[in-house]
Design a protein around this motif. Structure first.
Motif, PDB file in Angstrom:
ATOM      1  N   PHE A  42       0.812  -1.219   0.000  1.00 20.50           N
ATOM      2  CA  PHE A  42       0.000   0.000   0.000  1.00 20.50           C
ATOM      3  C   PHE A  42       0.846   1.271   0.000  1.00 20.50           C
ATOM      4  N   VAL A  43       2.153   1.137   0.241  1.00 17.80           N
ATOM      5  CA  VAL A  43       3.005   2.304   0.466  1.00 17.80           C
ATOM      6  C   VAL A  43       3.812   2.637  -0.786  1.00 17.80           C
ATOM      7  N   ASP A  44       3.762   3.914  -1.194  1.00 19.42           N
ATOM      8  CA  ASP A  44       4.606   4.344  -2.306  1.00 19.42           C
ATOM      9  C   ASP A  44       5.442   5.566  -1.937  1.00 19.42           C
ATOM     10  N   ALA A  45       5.591   5.833  -0.657  1.00 20.26           N
ATOM     11  CA  ALA A  45       6.424   6.949  -0.208  1.00 20.26           C
ATOM     12  C   ALA A  45       7.874   6.703  -0.651  1.00 20.26           C
ATOM     13  N   PRO A  46       8.543   7.718  -1.191  1.00 20.62           N
ATOM     14  CA  PRO A  46       9.900   7.518  -1.727  1.00 20.62           C
ATOM     15  C   PRO A  46      10.944   7.128  -0.693  1.00 20.62           C
ATOM     16  N   ASP A  47      10.683   7.407   0.583  1.00 17.10           N
ATOM     17  CA  ASP A  47      11.673   7.067   1.610  1.00 17.10           C
ATOM     18  C   ASP A  47      11.372   5.742   2.296  1.00 17.10           C
ATOM     19  N   TYR A  48      10.381   5.002   1.778  1.00 20.77           N
ATOM     20  CA  TYR A  48       9.995   3.721   2.388  1.00 20.77           C
ATOM     21  C   TYR A  48      10.584   2.556   1.596  1.00 20.77           C
ATOM     22  N   ALA A  49      10.898   1.471   2.296  1.00 20.58           N
ATOM     23  CA  ALA A  49      11.301   0.220   1.661  1.00 20.58           C
ATOM     24  C   ALA A  49      10.778  -0.936   2.497  1.00 20.58           C
ATOM     25  N   SER A  50      10.461  -2.037   1.832  1.00 23.14           N
ATOM     26  CA  SER A  50       9.888  -3.195   2.523  1.00 23.14           C
ATOM     27  C   SER A  50      10.881  -3.894   3.432  1.00 23.14           C
ATOM     28  N   GLY A  51      12.171  -3.694   3.183  1.00 29.93           N
ATOM     29  CA  GLY A  51      13.200  -4.366   3.969  1.00 29.93           C
ATOM     30  C   GLY A  51      13.805  -5.571   3.272  1.00 29.93           C
ATOM     31  N   MET A  52      13.279  -5.929   2.096  1.00 27.48           N
ATOM     32  CA  MET A  52      13.776  -7.115   1.397  1.00 27.48           C
ATOM     33  C   MET A  52      15.273  -6.991   1.085  1.00 27.48           C
ATOM     34  N   ALA A  53      15.697  -5.815   0.634  1.00 19.07           N
ATOM     35  CA  ALA A  53      17.112  -5.639   0.294  1.00 19.07           C
ATOM     36  C   ALA A  53      18.004  -5.789   1.519  1.00 19.07           C
ATOM     37  N   MET A  54      17.492  -5.398   2.686  1.00 21.38           N
ATOM     38  CA  MET A  54      18.290  -5.485   3.906  1.00 21.38           C
ATOM     39  C   MET A  54      18.578  -6.926   4.298  1.00 21.38           C
ATOM     40  N   VAL A  55      17.686  -7.831   3.907  1.00 22.43           N
ATOM     41  CA  VAL A  55      17.917  -9.246   4.207  1.00 22.43           C
ATOM     42  C   VAL A  55      19.196  -9.724   3.526  1.00 22.43           C
ATOM     43  N   ASP A  56      19.464  -9.199   2.328  1.00 22.48           N
ATOM     44  CA  ASP A  56      20.654  -9.592   1.592  1.00 22.48           C
ATOM     45  C   ASP A  56      21.912  -8.887   2.107  1.00 22.48           C
ATOM     46  N   GLU A  57      21.738  -7.783   2.814  1.00 19.50           N
ATOM     47  CA  GLU A  57      22.877  -6.985   3.249  1.00 19.50           C
ATOM     48  C   GLU A  57      23.302  -7.264   4.688  1.00 19.50           C
ATOM     49  N   PHE A  58      22.360  -7.682   5.519  1.00 23.75           N
ATOM     50  CA  PHE A  58      22.639  -7.845   6.947  1.00 23.75           C
ATOM     51  C   PHE A  58      22.318  -9.265   7.397  1.00 23.75           C
ATOM     52  N   ALA A  59      23.135  -9.791   8.301  1.00 24.31           N
ATOM     53  CA  ALA A  59      22.818 -11.082   8.911  1.00 24.31           C
ATOM     54  C   ALA A  59      21.676 -10.915   9.914  1.00 24.31           C
ATOM     55  N   ASN A  60      21.023 -12.003  10.225  1.00 25.17           N
ATOM     56  CA  ASN A  60      19.993 -12.025  11.271  1.00 25.17           C
ATOM     57  C   ASN A  60      18.888 -10.993  11.039  1.00 25.17           C
ATOM     58  N   THR A  61      18.435 -10.886   9.787  1.00 28.03           N
ATOM     59  CA  THR A  61      17.325 -10.014   9.417  1.00 28.03           C
ATOM     60  C   THR A  61      16.382 -10.788   8.517  1.00 28.03           C
TER      61      THR A  61
END
Length: 361
Positions: A189-208
């Protein structure tokens, strides 16, 4: 001597879902999709009834591959479940021991508390700022020993979100061995330019990890279907604690079809955008305090004055066939959560709250 359950279980207050609507009333208490579900998903579900004598694919391979294609992620790192609720509980079962610390924001989703208590863990709630999660208080609450931090972004029941930069600051400020669970049930539902679902962070950080659901924008709440994306090591643990056939065959088929129906998602998003703006404008114009929402519901605040409270408003709406969600379990006793419904229902809500304010004046 009678059989006794594990210590602490009888202290749990079972989760109470949004009230059902009596015949002739409109249910606006559970954030369901006002447009129903994808016609393609409904047809896939009907076709699956011809195979109800067969066990489902225990790995939900077809569904995971459809999700992976739509999201651009690795199917092997997806786990499907009976709603994201089940996946949150599986995370607790896989990682929590009695006495461990679990952290959530002040008005976090009630299931996080259930997960902690079911495992005998200690739940700590971090104060919010203007009904938004506050990274500083979350980090303070987590300290050096939190086992899991749950963050719904956007959050239910407030409808607010914090930007991607703040979520990253949270992850970077937590100990490496603290599991960060990003509950992104309302992300579509969110299209704010400063929002992200967090999917990319799963690839960048352990334990996420990120949990997602088919219950909201996909309109498939009735079949209980969700998924989690995480590091391979965590996915392996969840597979070890889940049931071998935790996602049923019709759900796999309907979910696969839903992932491919981008037109239905677009229609749902447009409907929600239009009527969310309508609620904010109309209710704000009537003098109500409405917390800015990016979800498919609004949080409306009421007075402490007898006759003008949230409980009074909830009864007033119910008498007019409009069932909404009281929030006393969230310690928001003077607020109501109202889902975006069909056009007629939305107009009726505004008319009813206008009449409520007039009679209470």
């Amino acid at each position: 001597m009678s059989l006794q359950p594990r210590p602490g279980l009888l202290d749990i207050t079972p989760y109470k879902p949004g009230a059902s609507a009596p015949e002739g009333a409109v249910k606006l208490s559970s954030n369901e999709n006002a447009l129903g579900c994808s016609p393609k998903a409904a047809e896939a579900y009907r076709m699956a009834t011809q195979s109800l004598h067969l066990y489902p694919d225990g790995g939900a391979t077809k569904l995971r591959e459809a999700i992976a294609e739509a999201e651009g992620v690795d199917a092997a790192r997806i786990v499907c479940g009976a709603g994201s609720d089940e996946l949150l509980q599986l995370i607790g079962r896989g990682y929590l021991n009695p006495g461990d610390k679990v952290v959530q924001n002040e008005y976090g989703f009630l299931v996080y508390s259930l997960v902690a208590k079911q495992c005998g863990a200690e739940l700590v709630s971090a104060k919010e700022n203007a009904y938004r999660a506050d990274v500083d208080t979350l980090l303070e609450a987590a300290g050096e020993d939190a086992k899991i931090v749950f963050l719904a972004n956007p959050n239910n029941p407030t409808g607010t979100y914090i930007p991607e930069s703040e979520v990253r600051r949270l992850r970077e400020g937590l100990p490496e061995d603290t599991l960060l669970v990003l509950d992104s049930a309302y992300t579509e539902f969110v299209d704010a330019p400063d929002y992200a679902s967090g999917m990319a962070m799963v690839d960048e950080f352990a334990n996420t990890v990120v949990t997602r659901t088919f219950s909201k924008i996909h309109g498939l709440a009735g079949i209980r279907l969700g998924w989690m994306y995480g590091p391979s090591e965590i996915v392996d643990v969840i597979h070890r604690v889940r049931g071998p056939f935790n996602v049923n065959l019709p759900a796999i088929e309907a979910g696969t079809a839903a992932m491919g129906d981008r037109e239905f998602l677009k229609l749902s998003k447009t409907h929600n955008d239009d009527w969310l703006a309508y609620f904010h404008q109309q209710l704000g114009g009537l003098g109500y305090d409405v917390t800015p929402s990016v979800c498919n519901f609004v949080l409306v605040h009421f007075s402490d004055t007898p006759g003008q409270t949230a409980q009074d408003a909830e009864r007033f709406l119910a008498e007019r066939g409009l069932v909404v969600r009281g929030l006393a379990p969230y310690k928001l006793a003077n607020a109501l959560r109202i889902s975006i419904g069909e056009a007629d229902a939305n107009r009726r809500v505004v008319e009813a709250l206008e009449a409520f304010k007039a009679q209470a004046a």
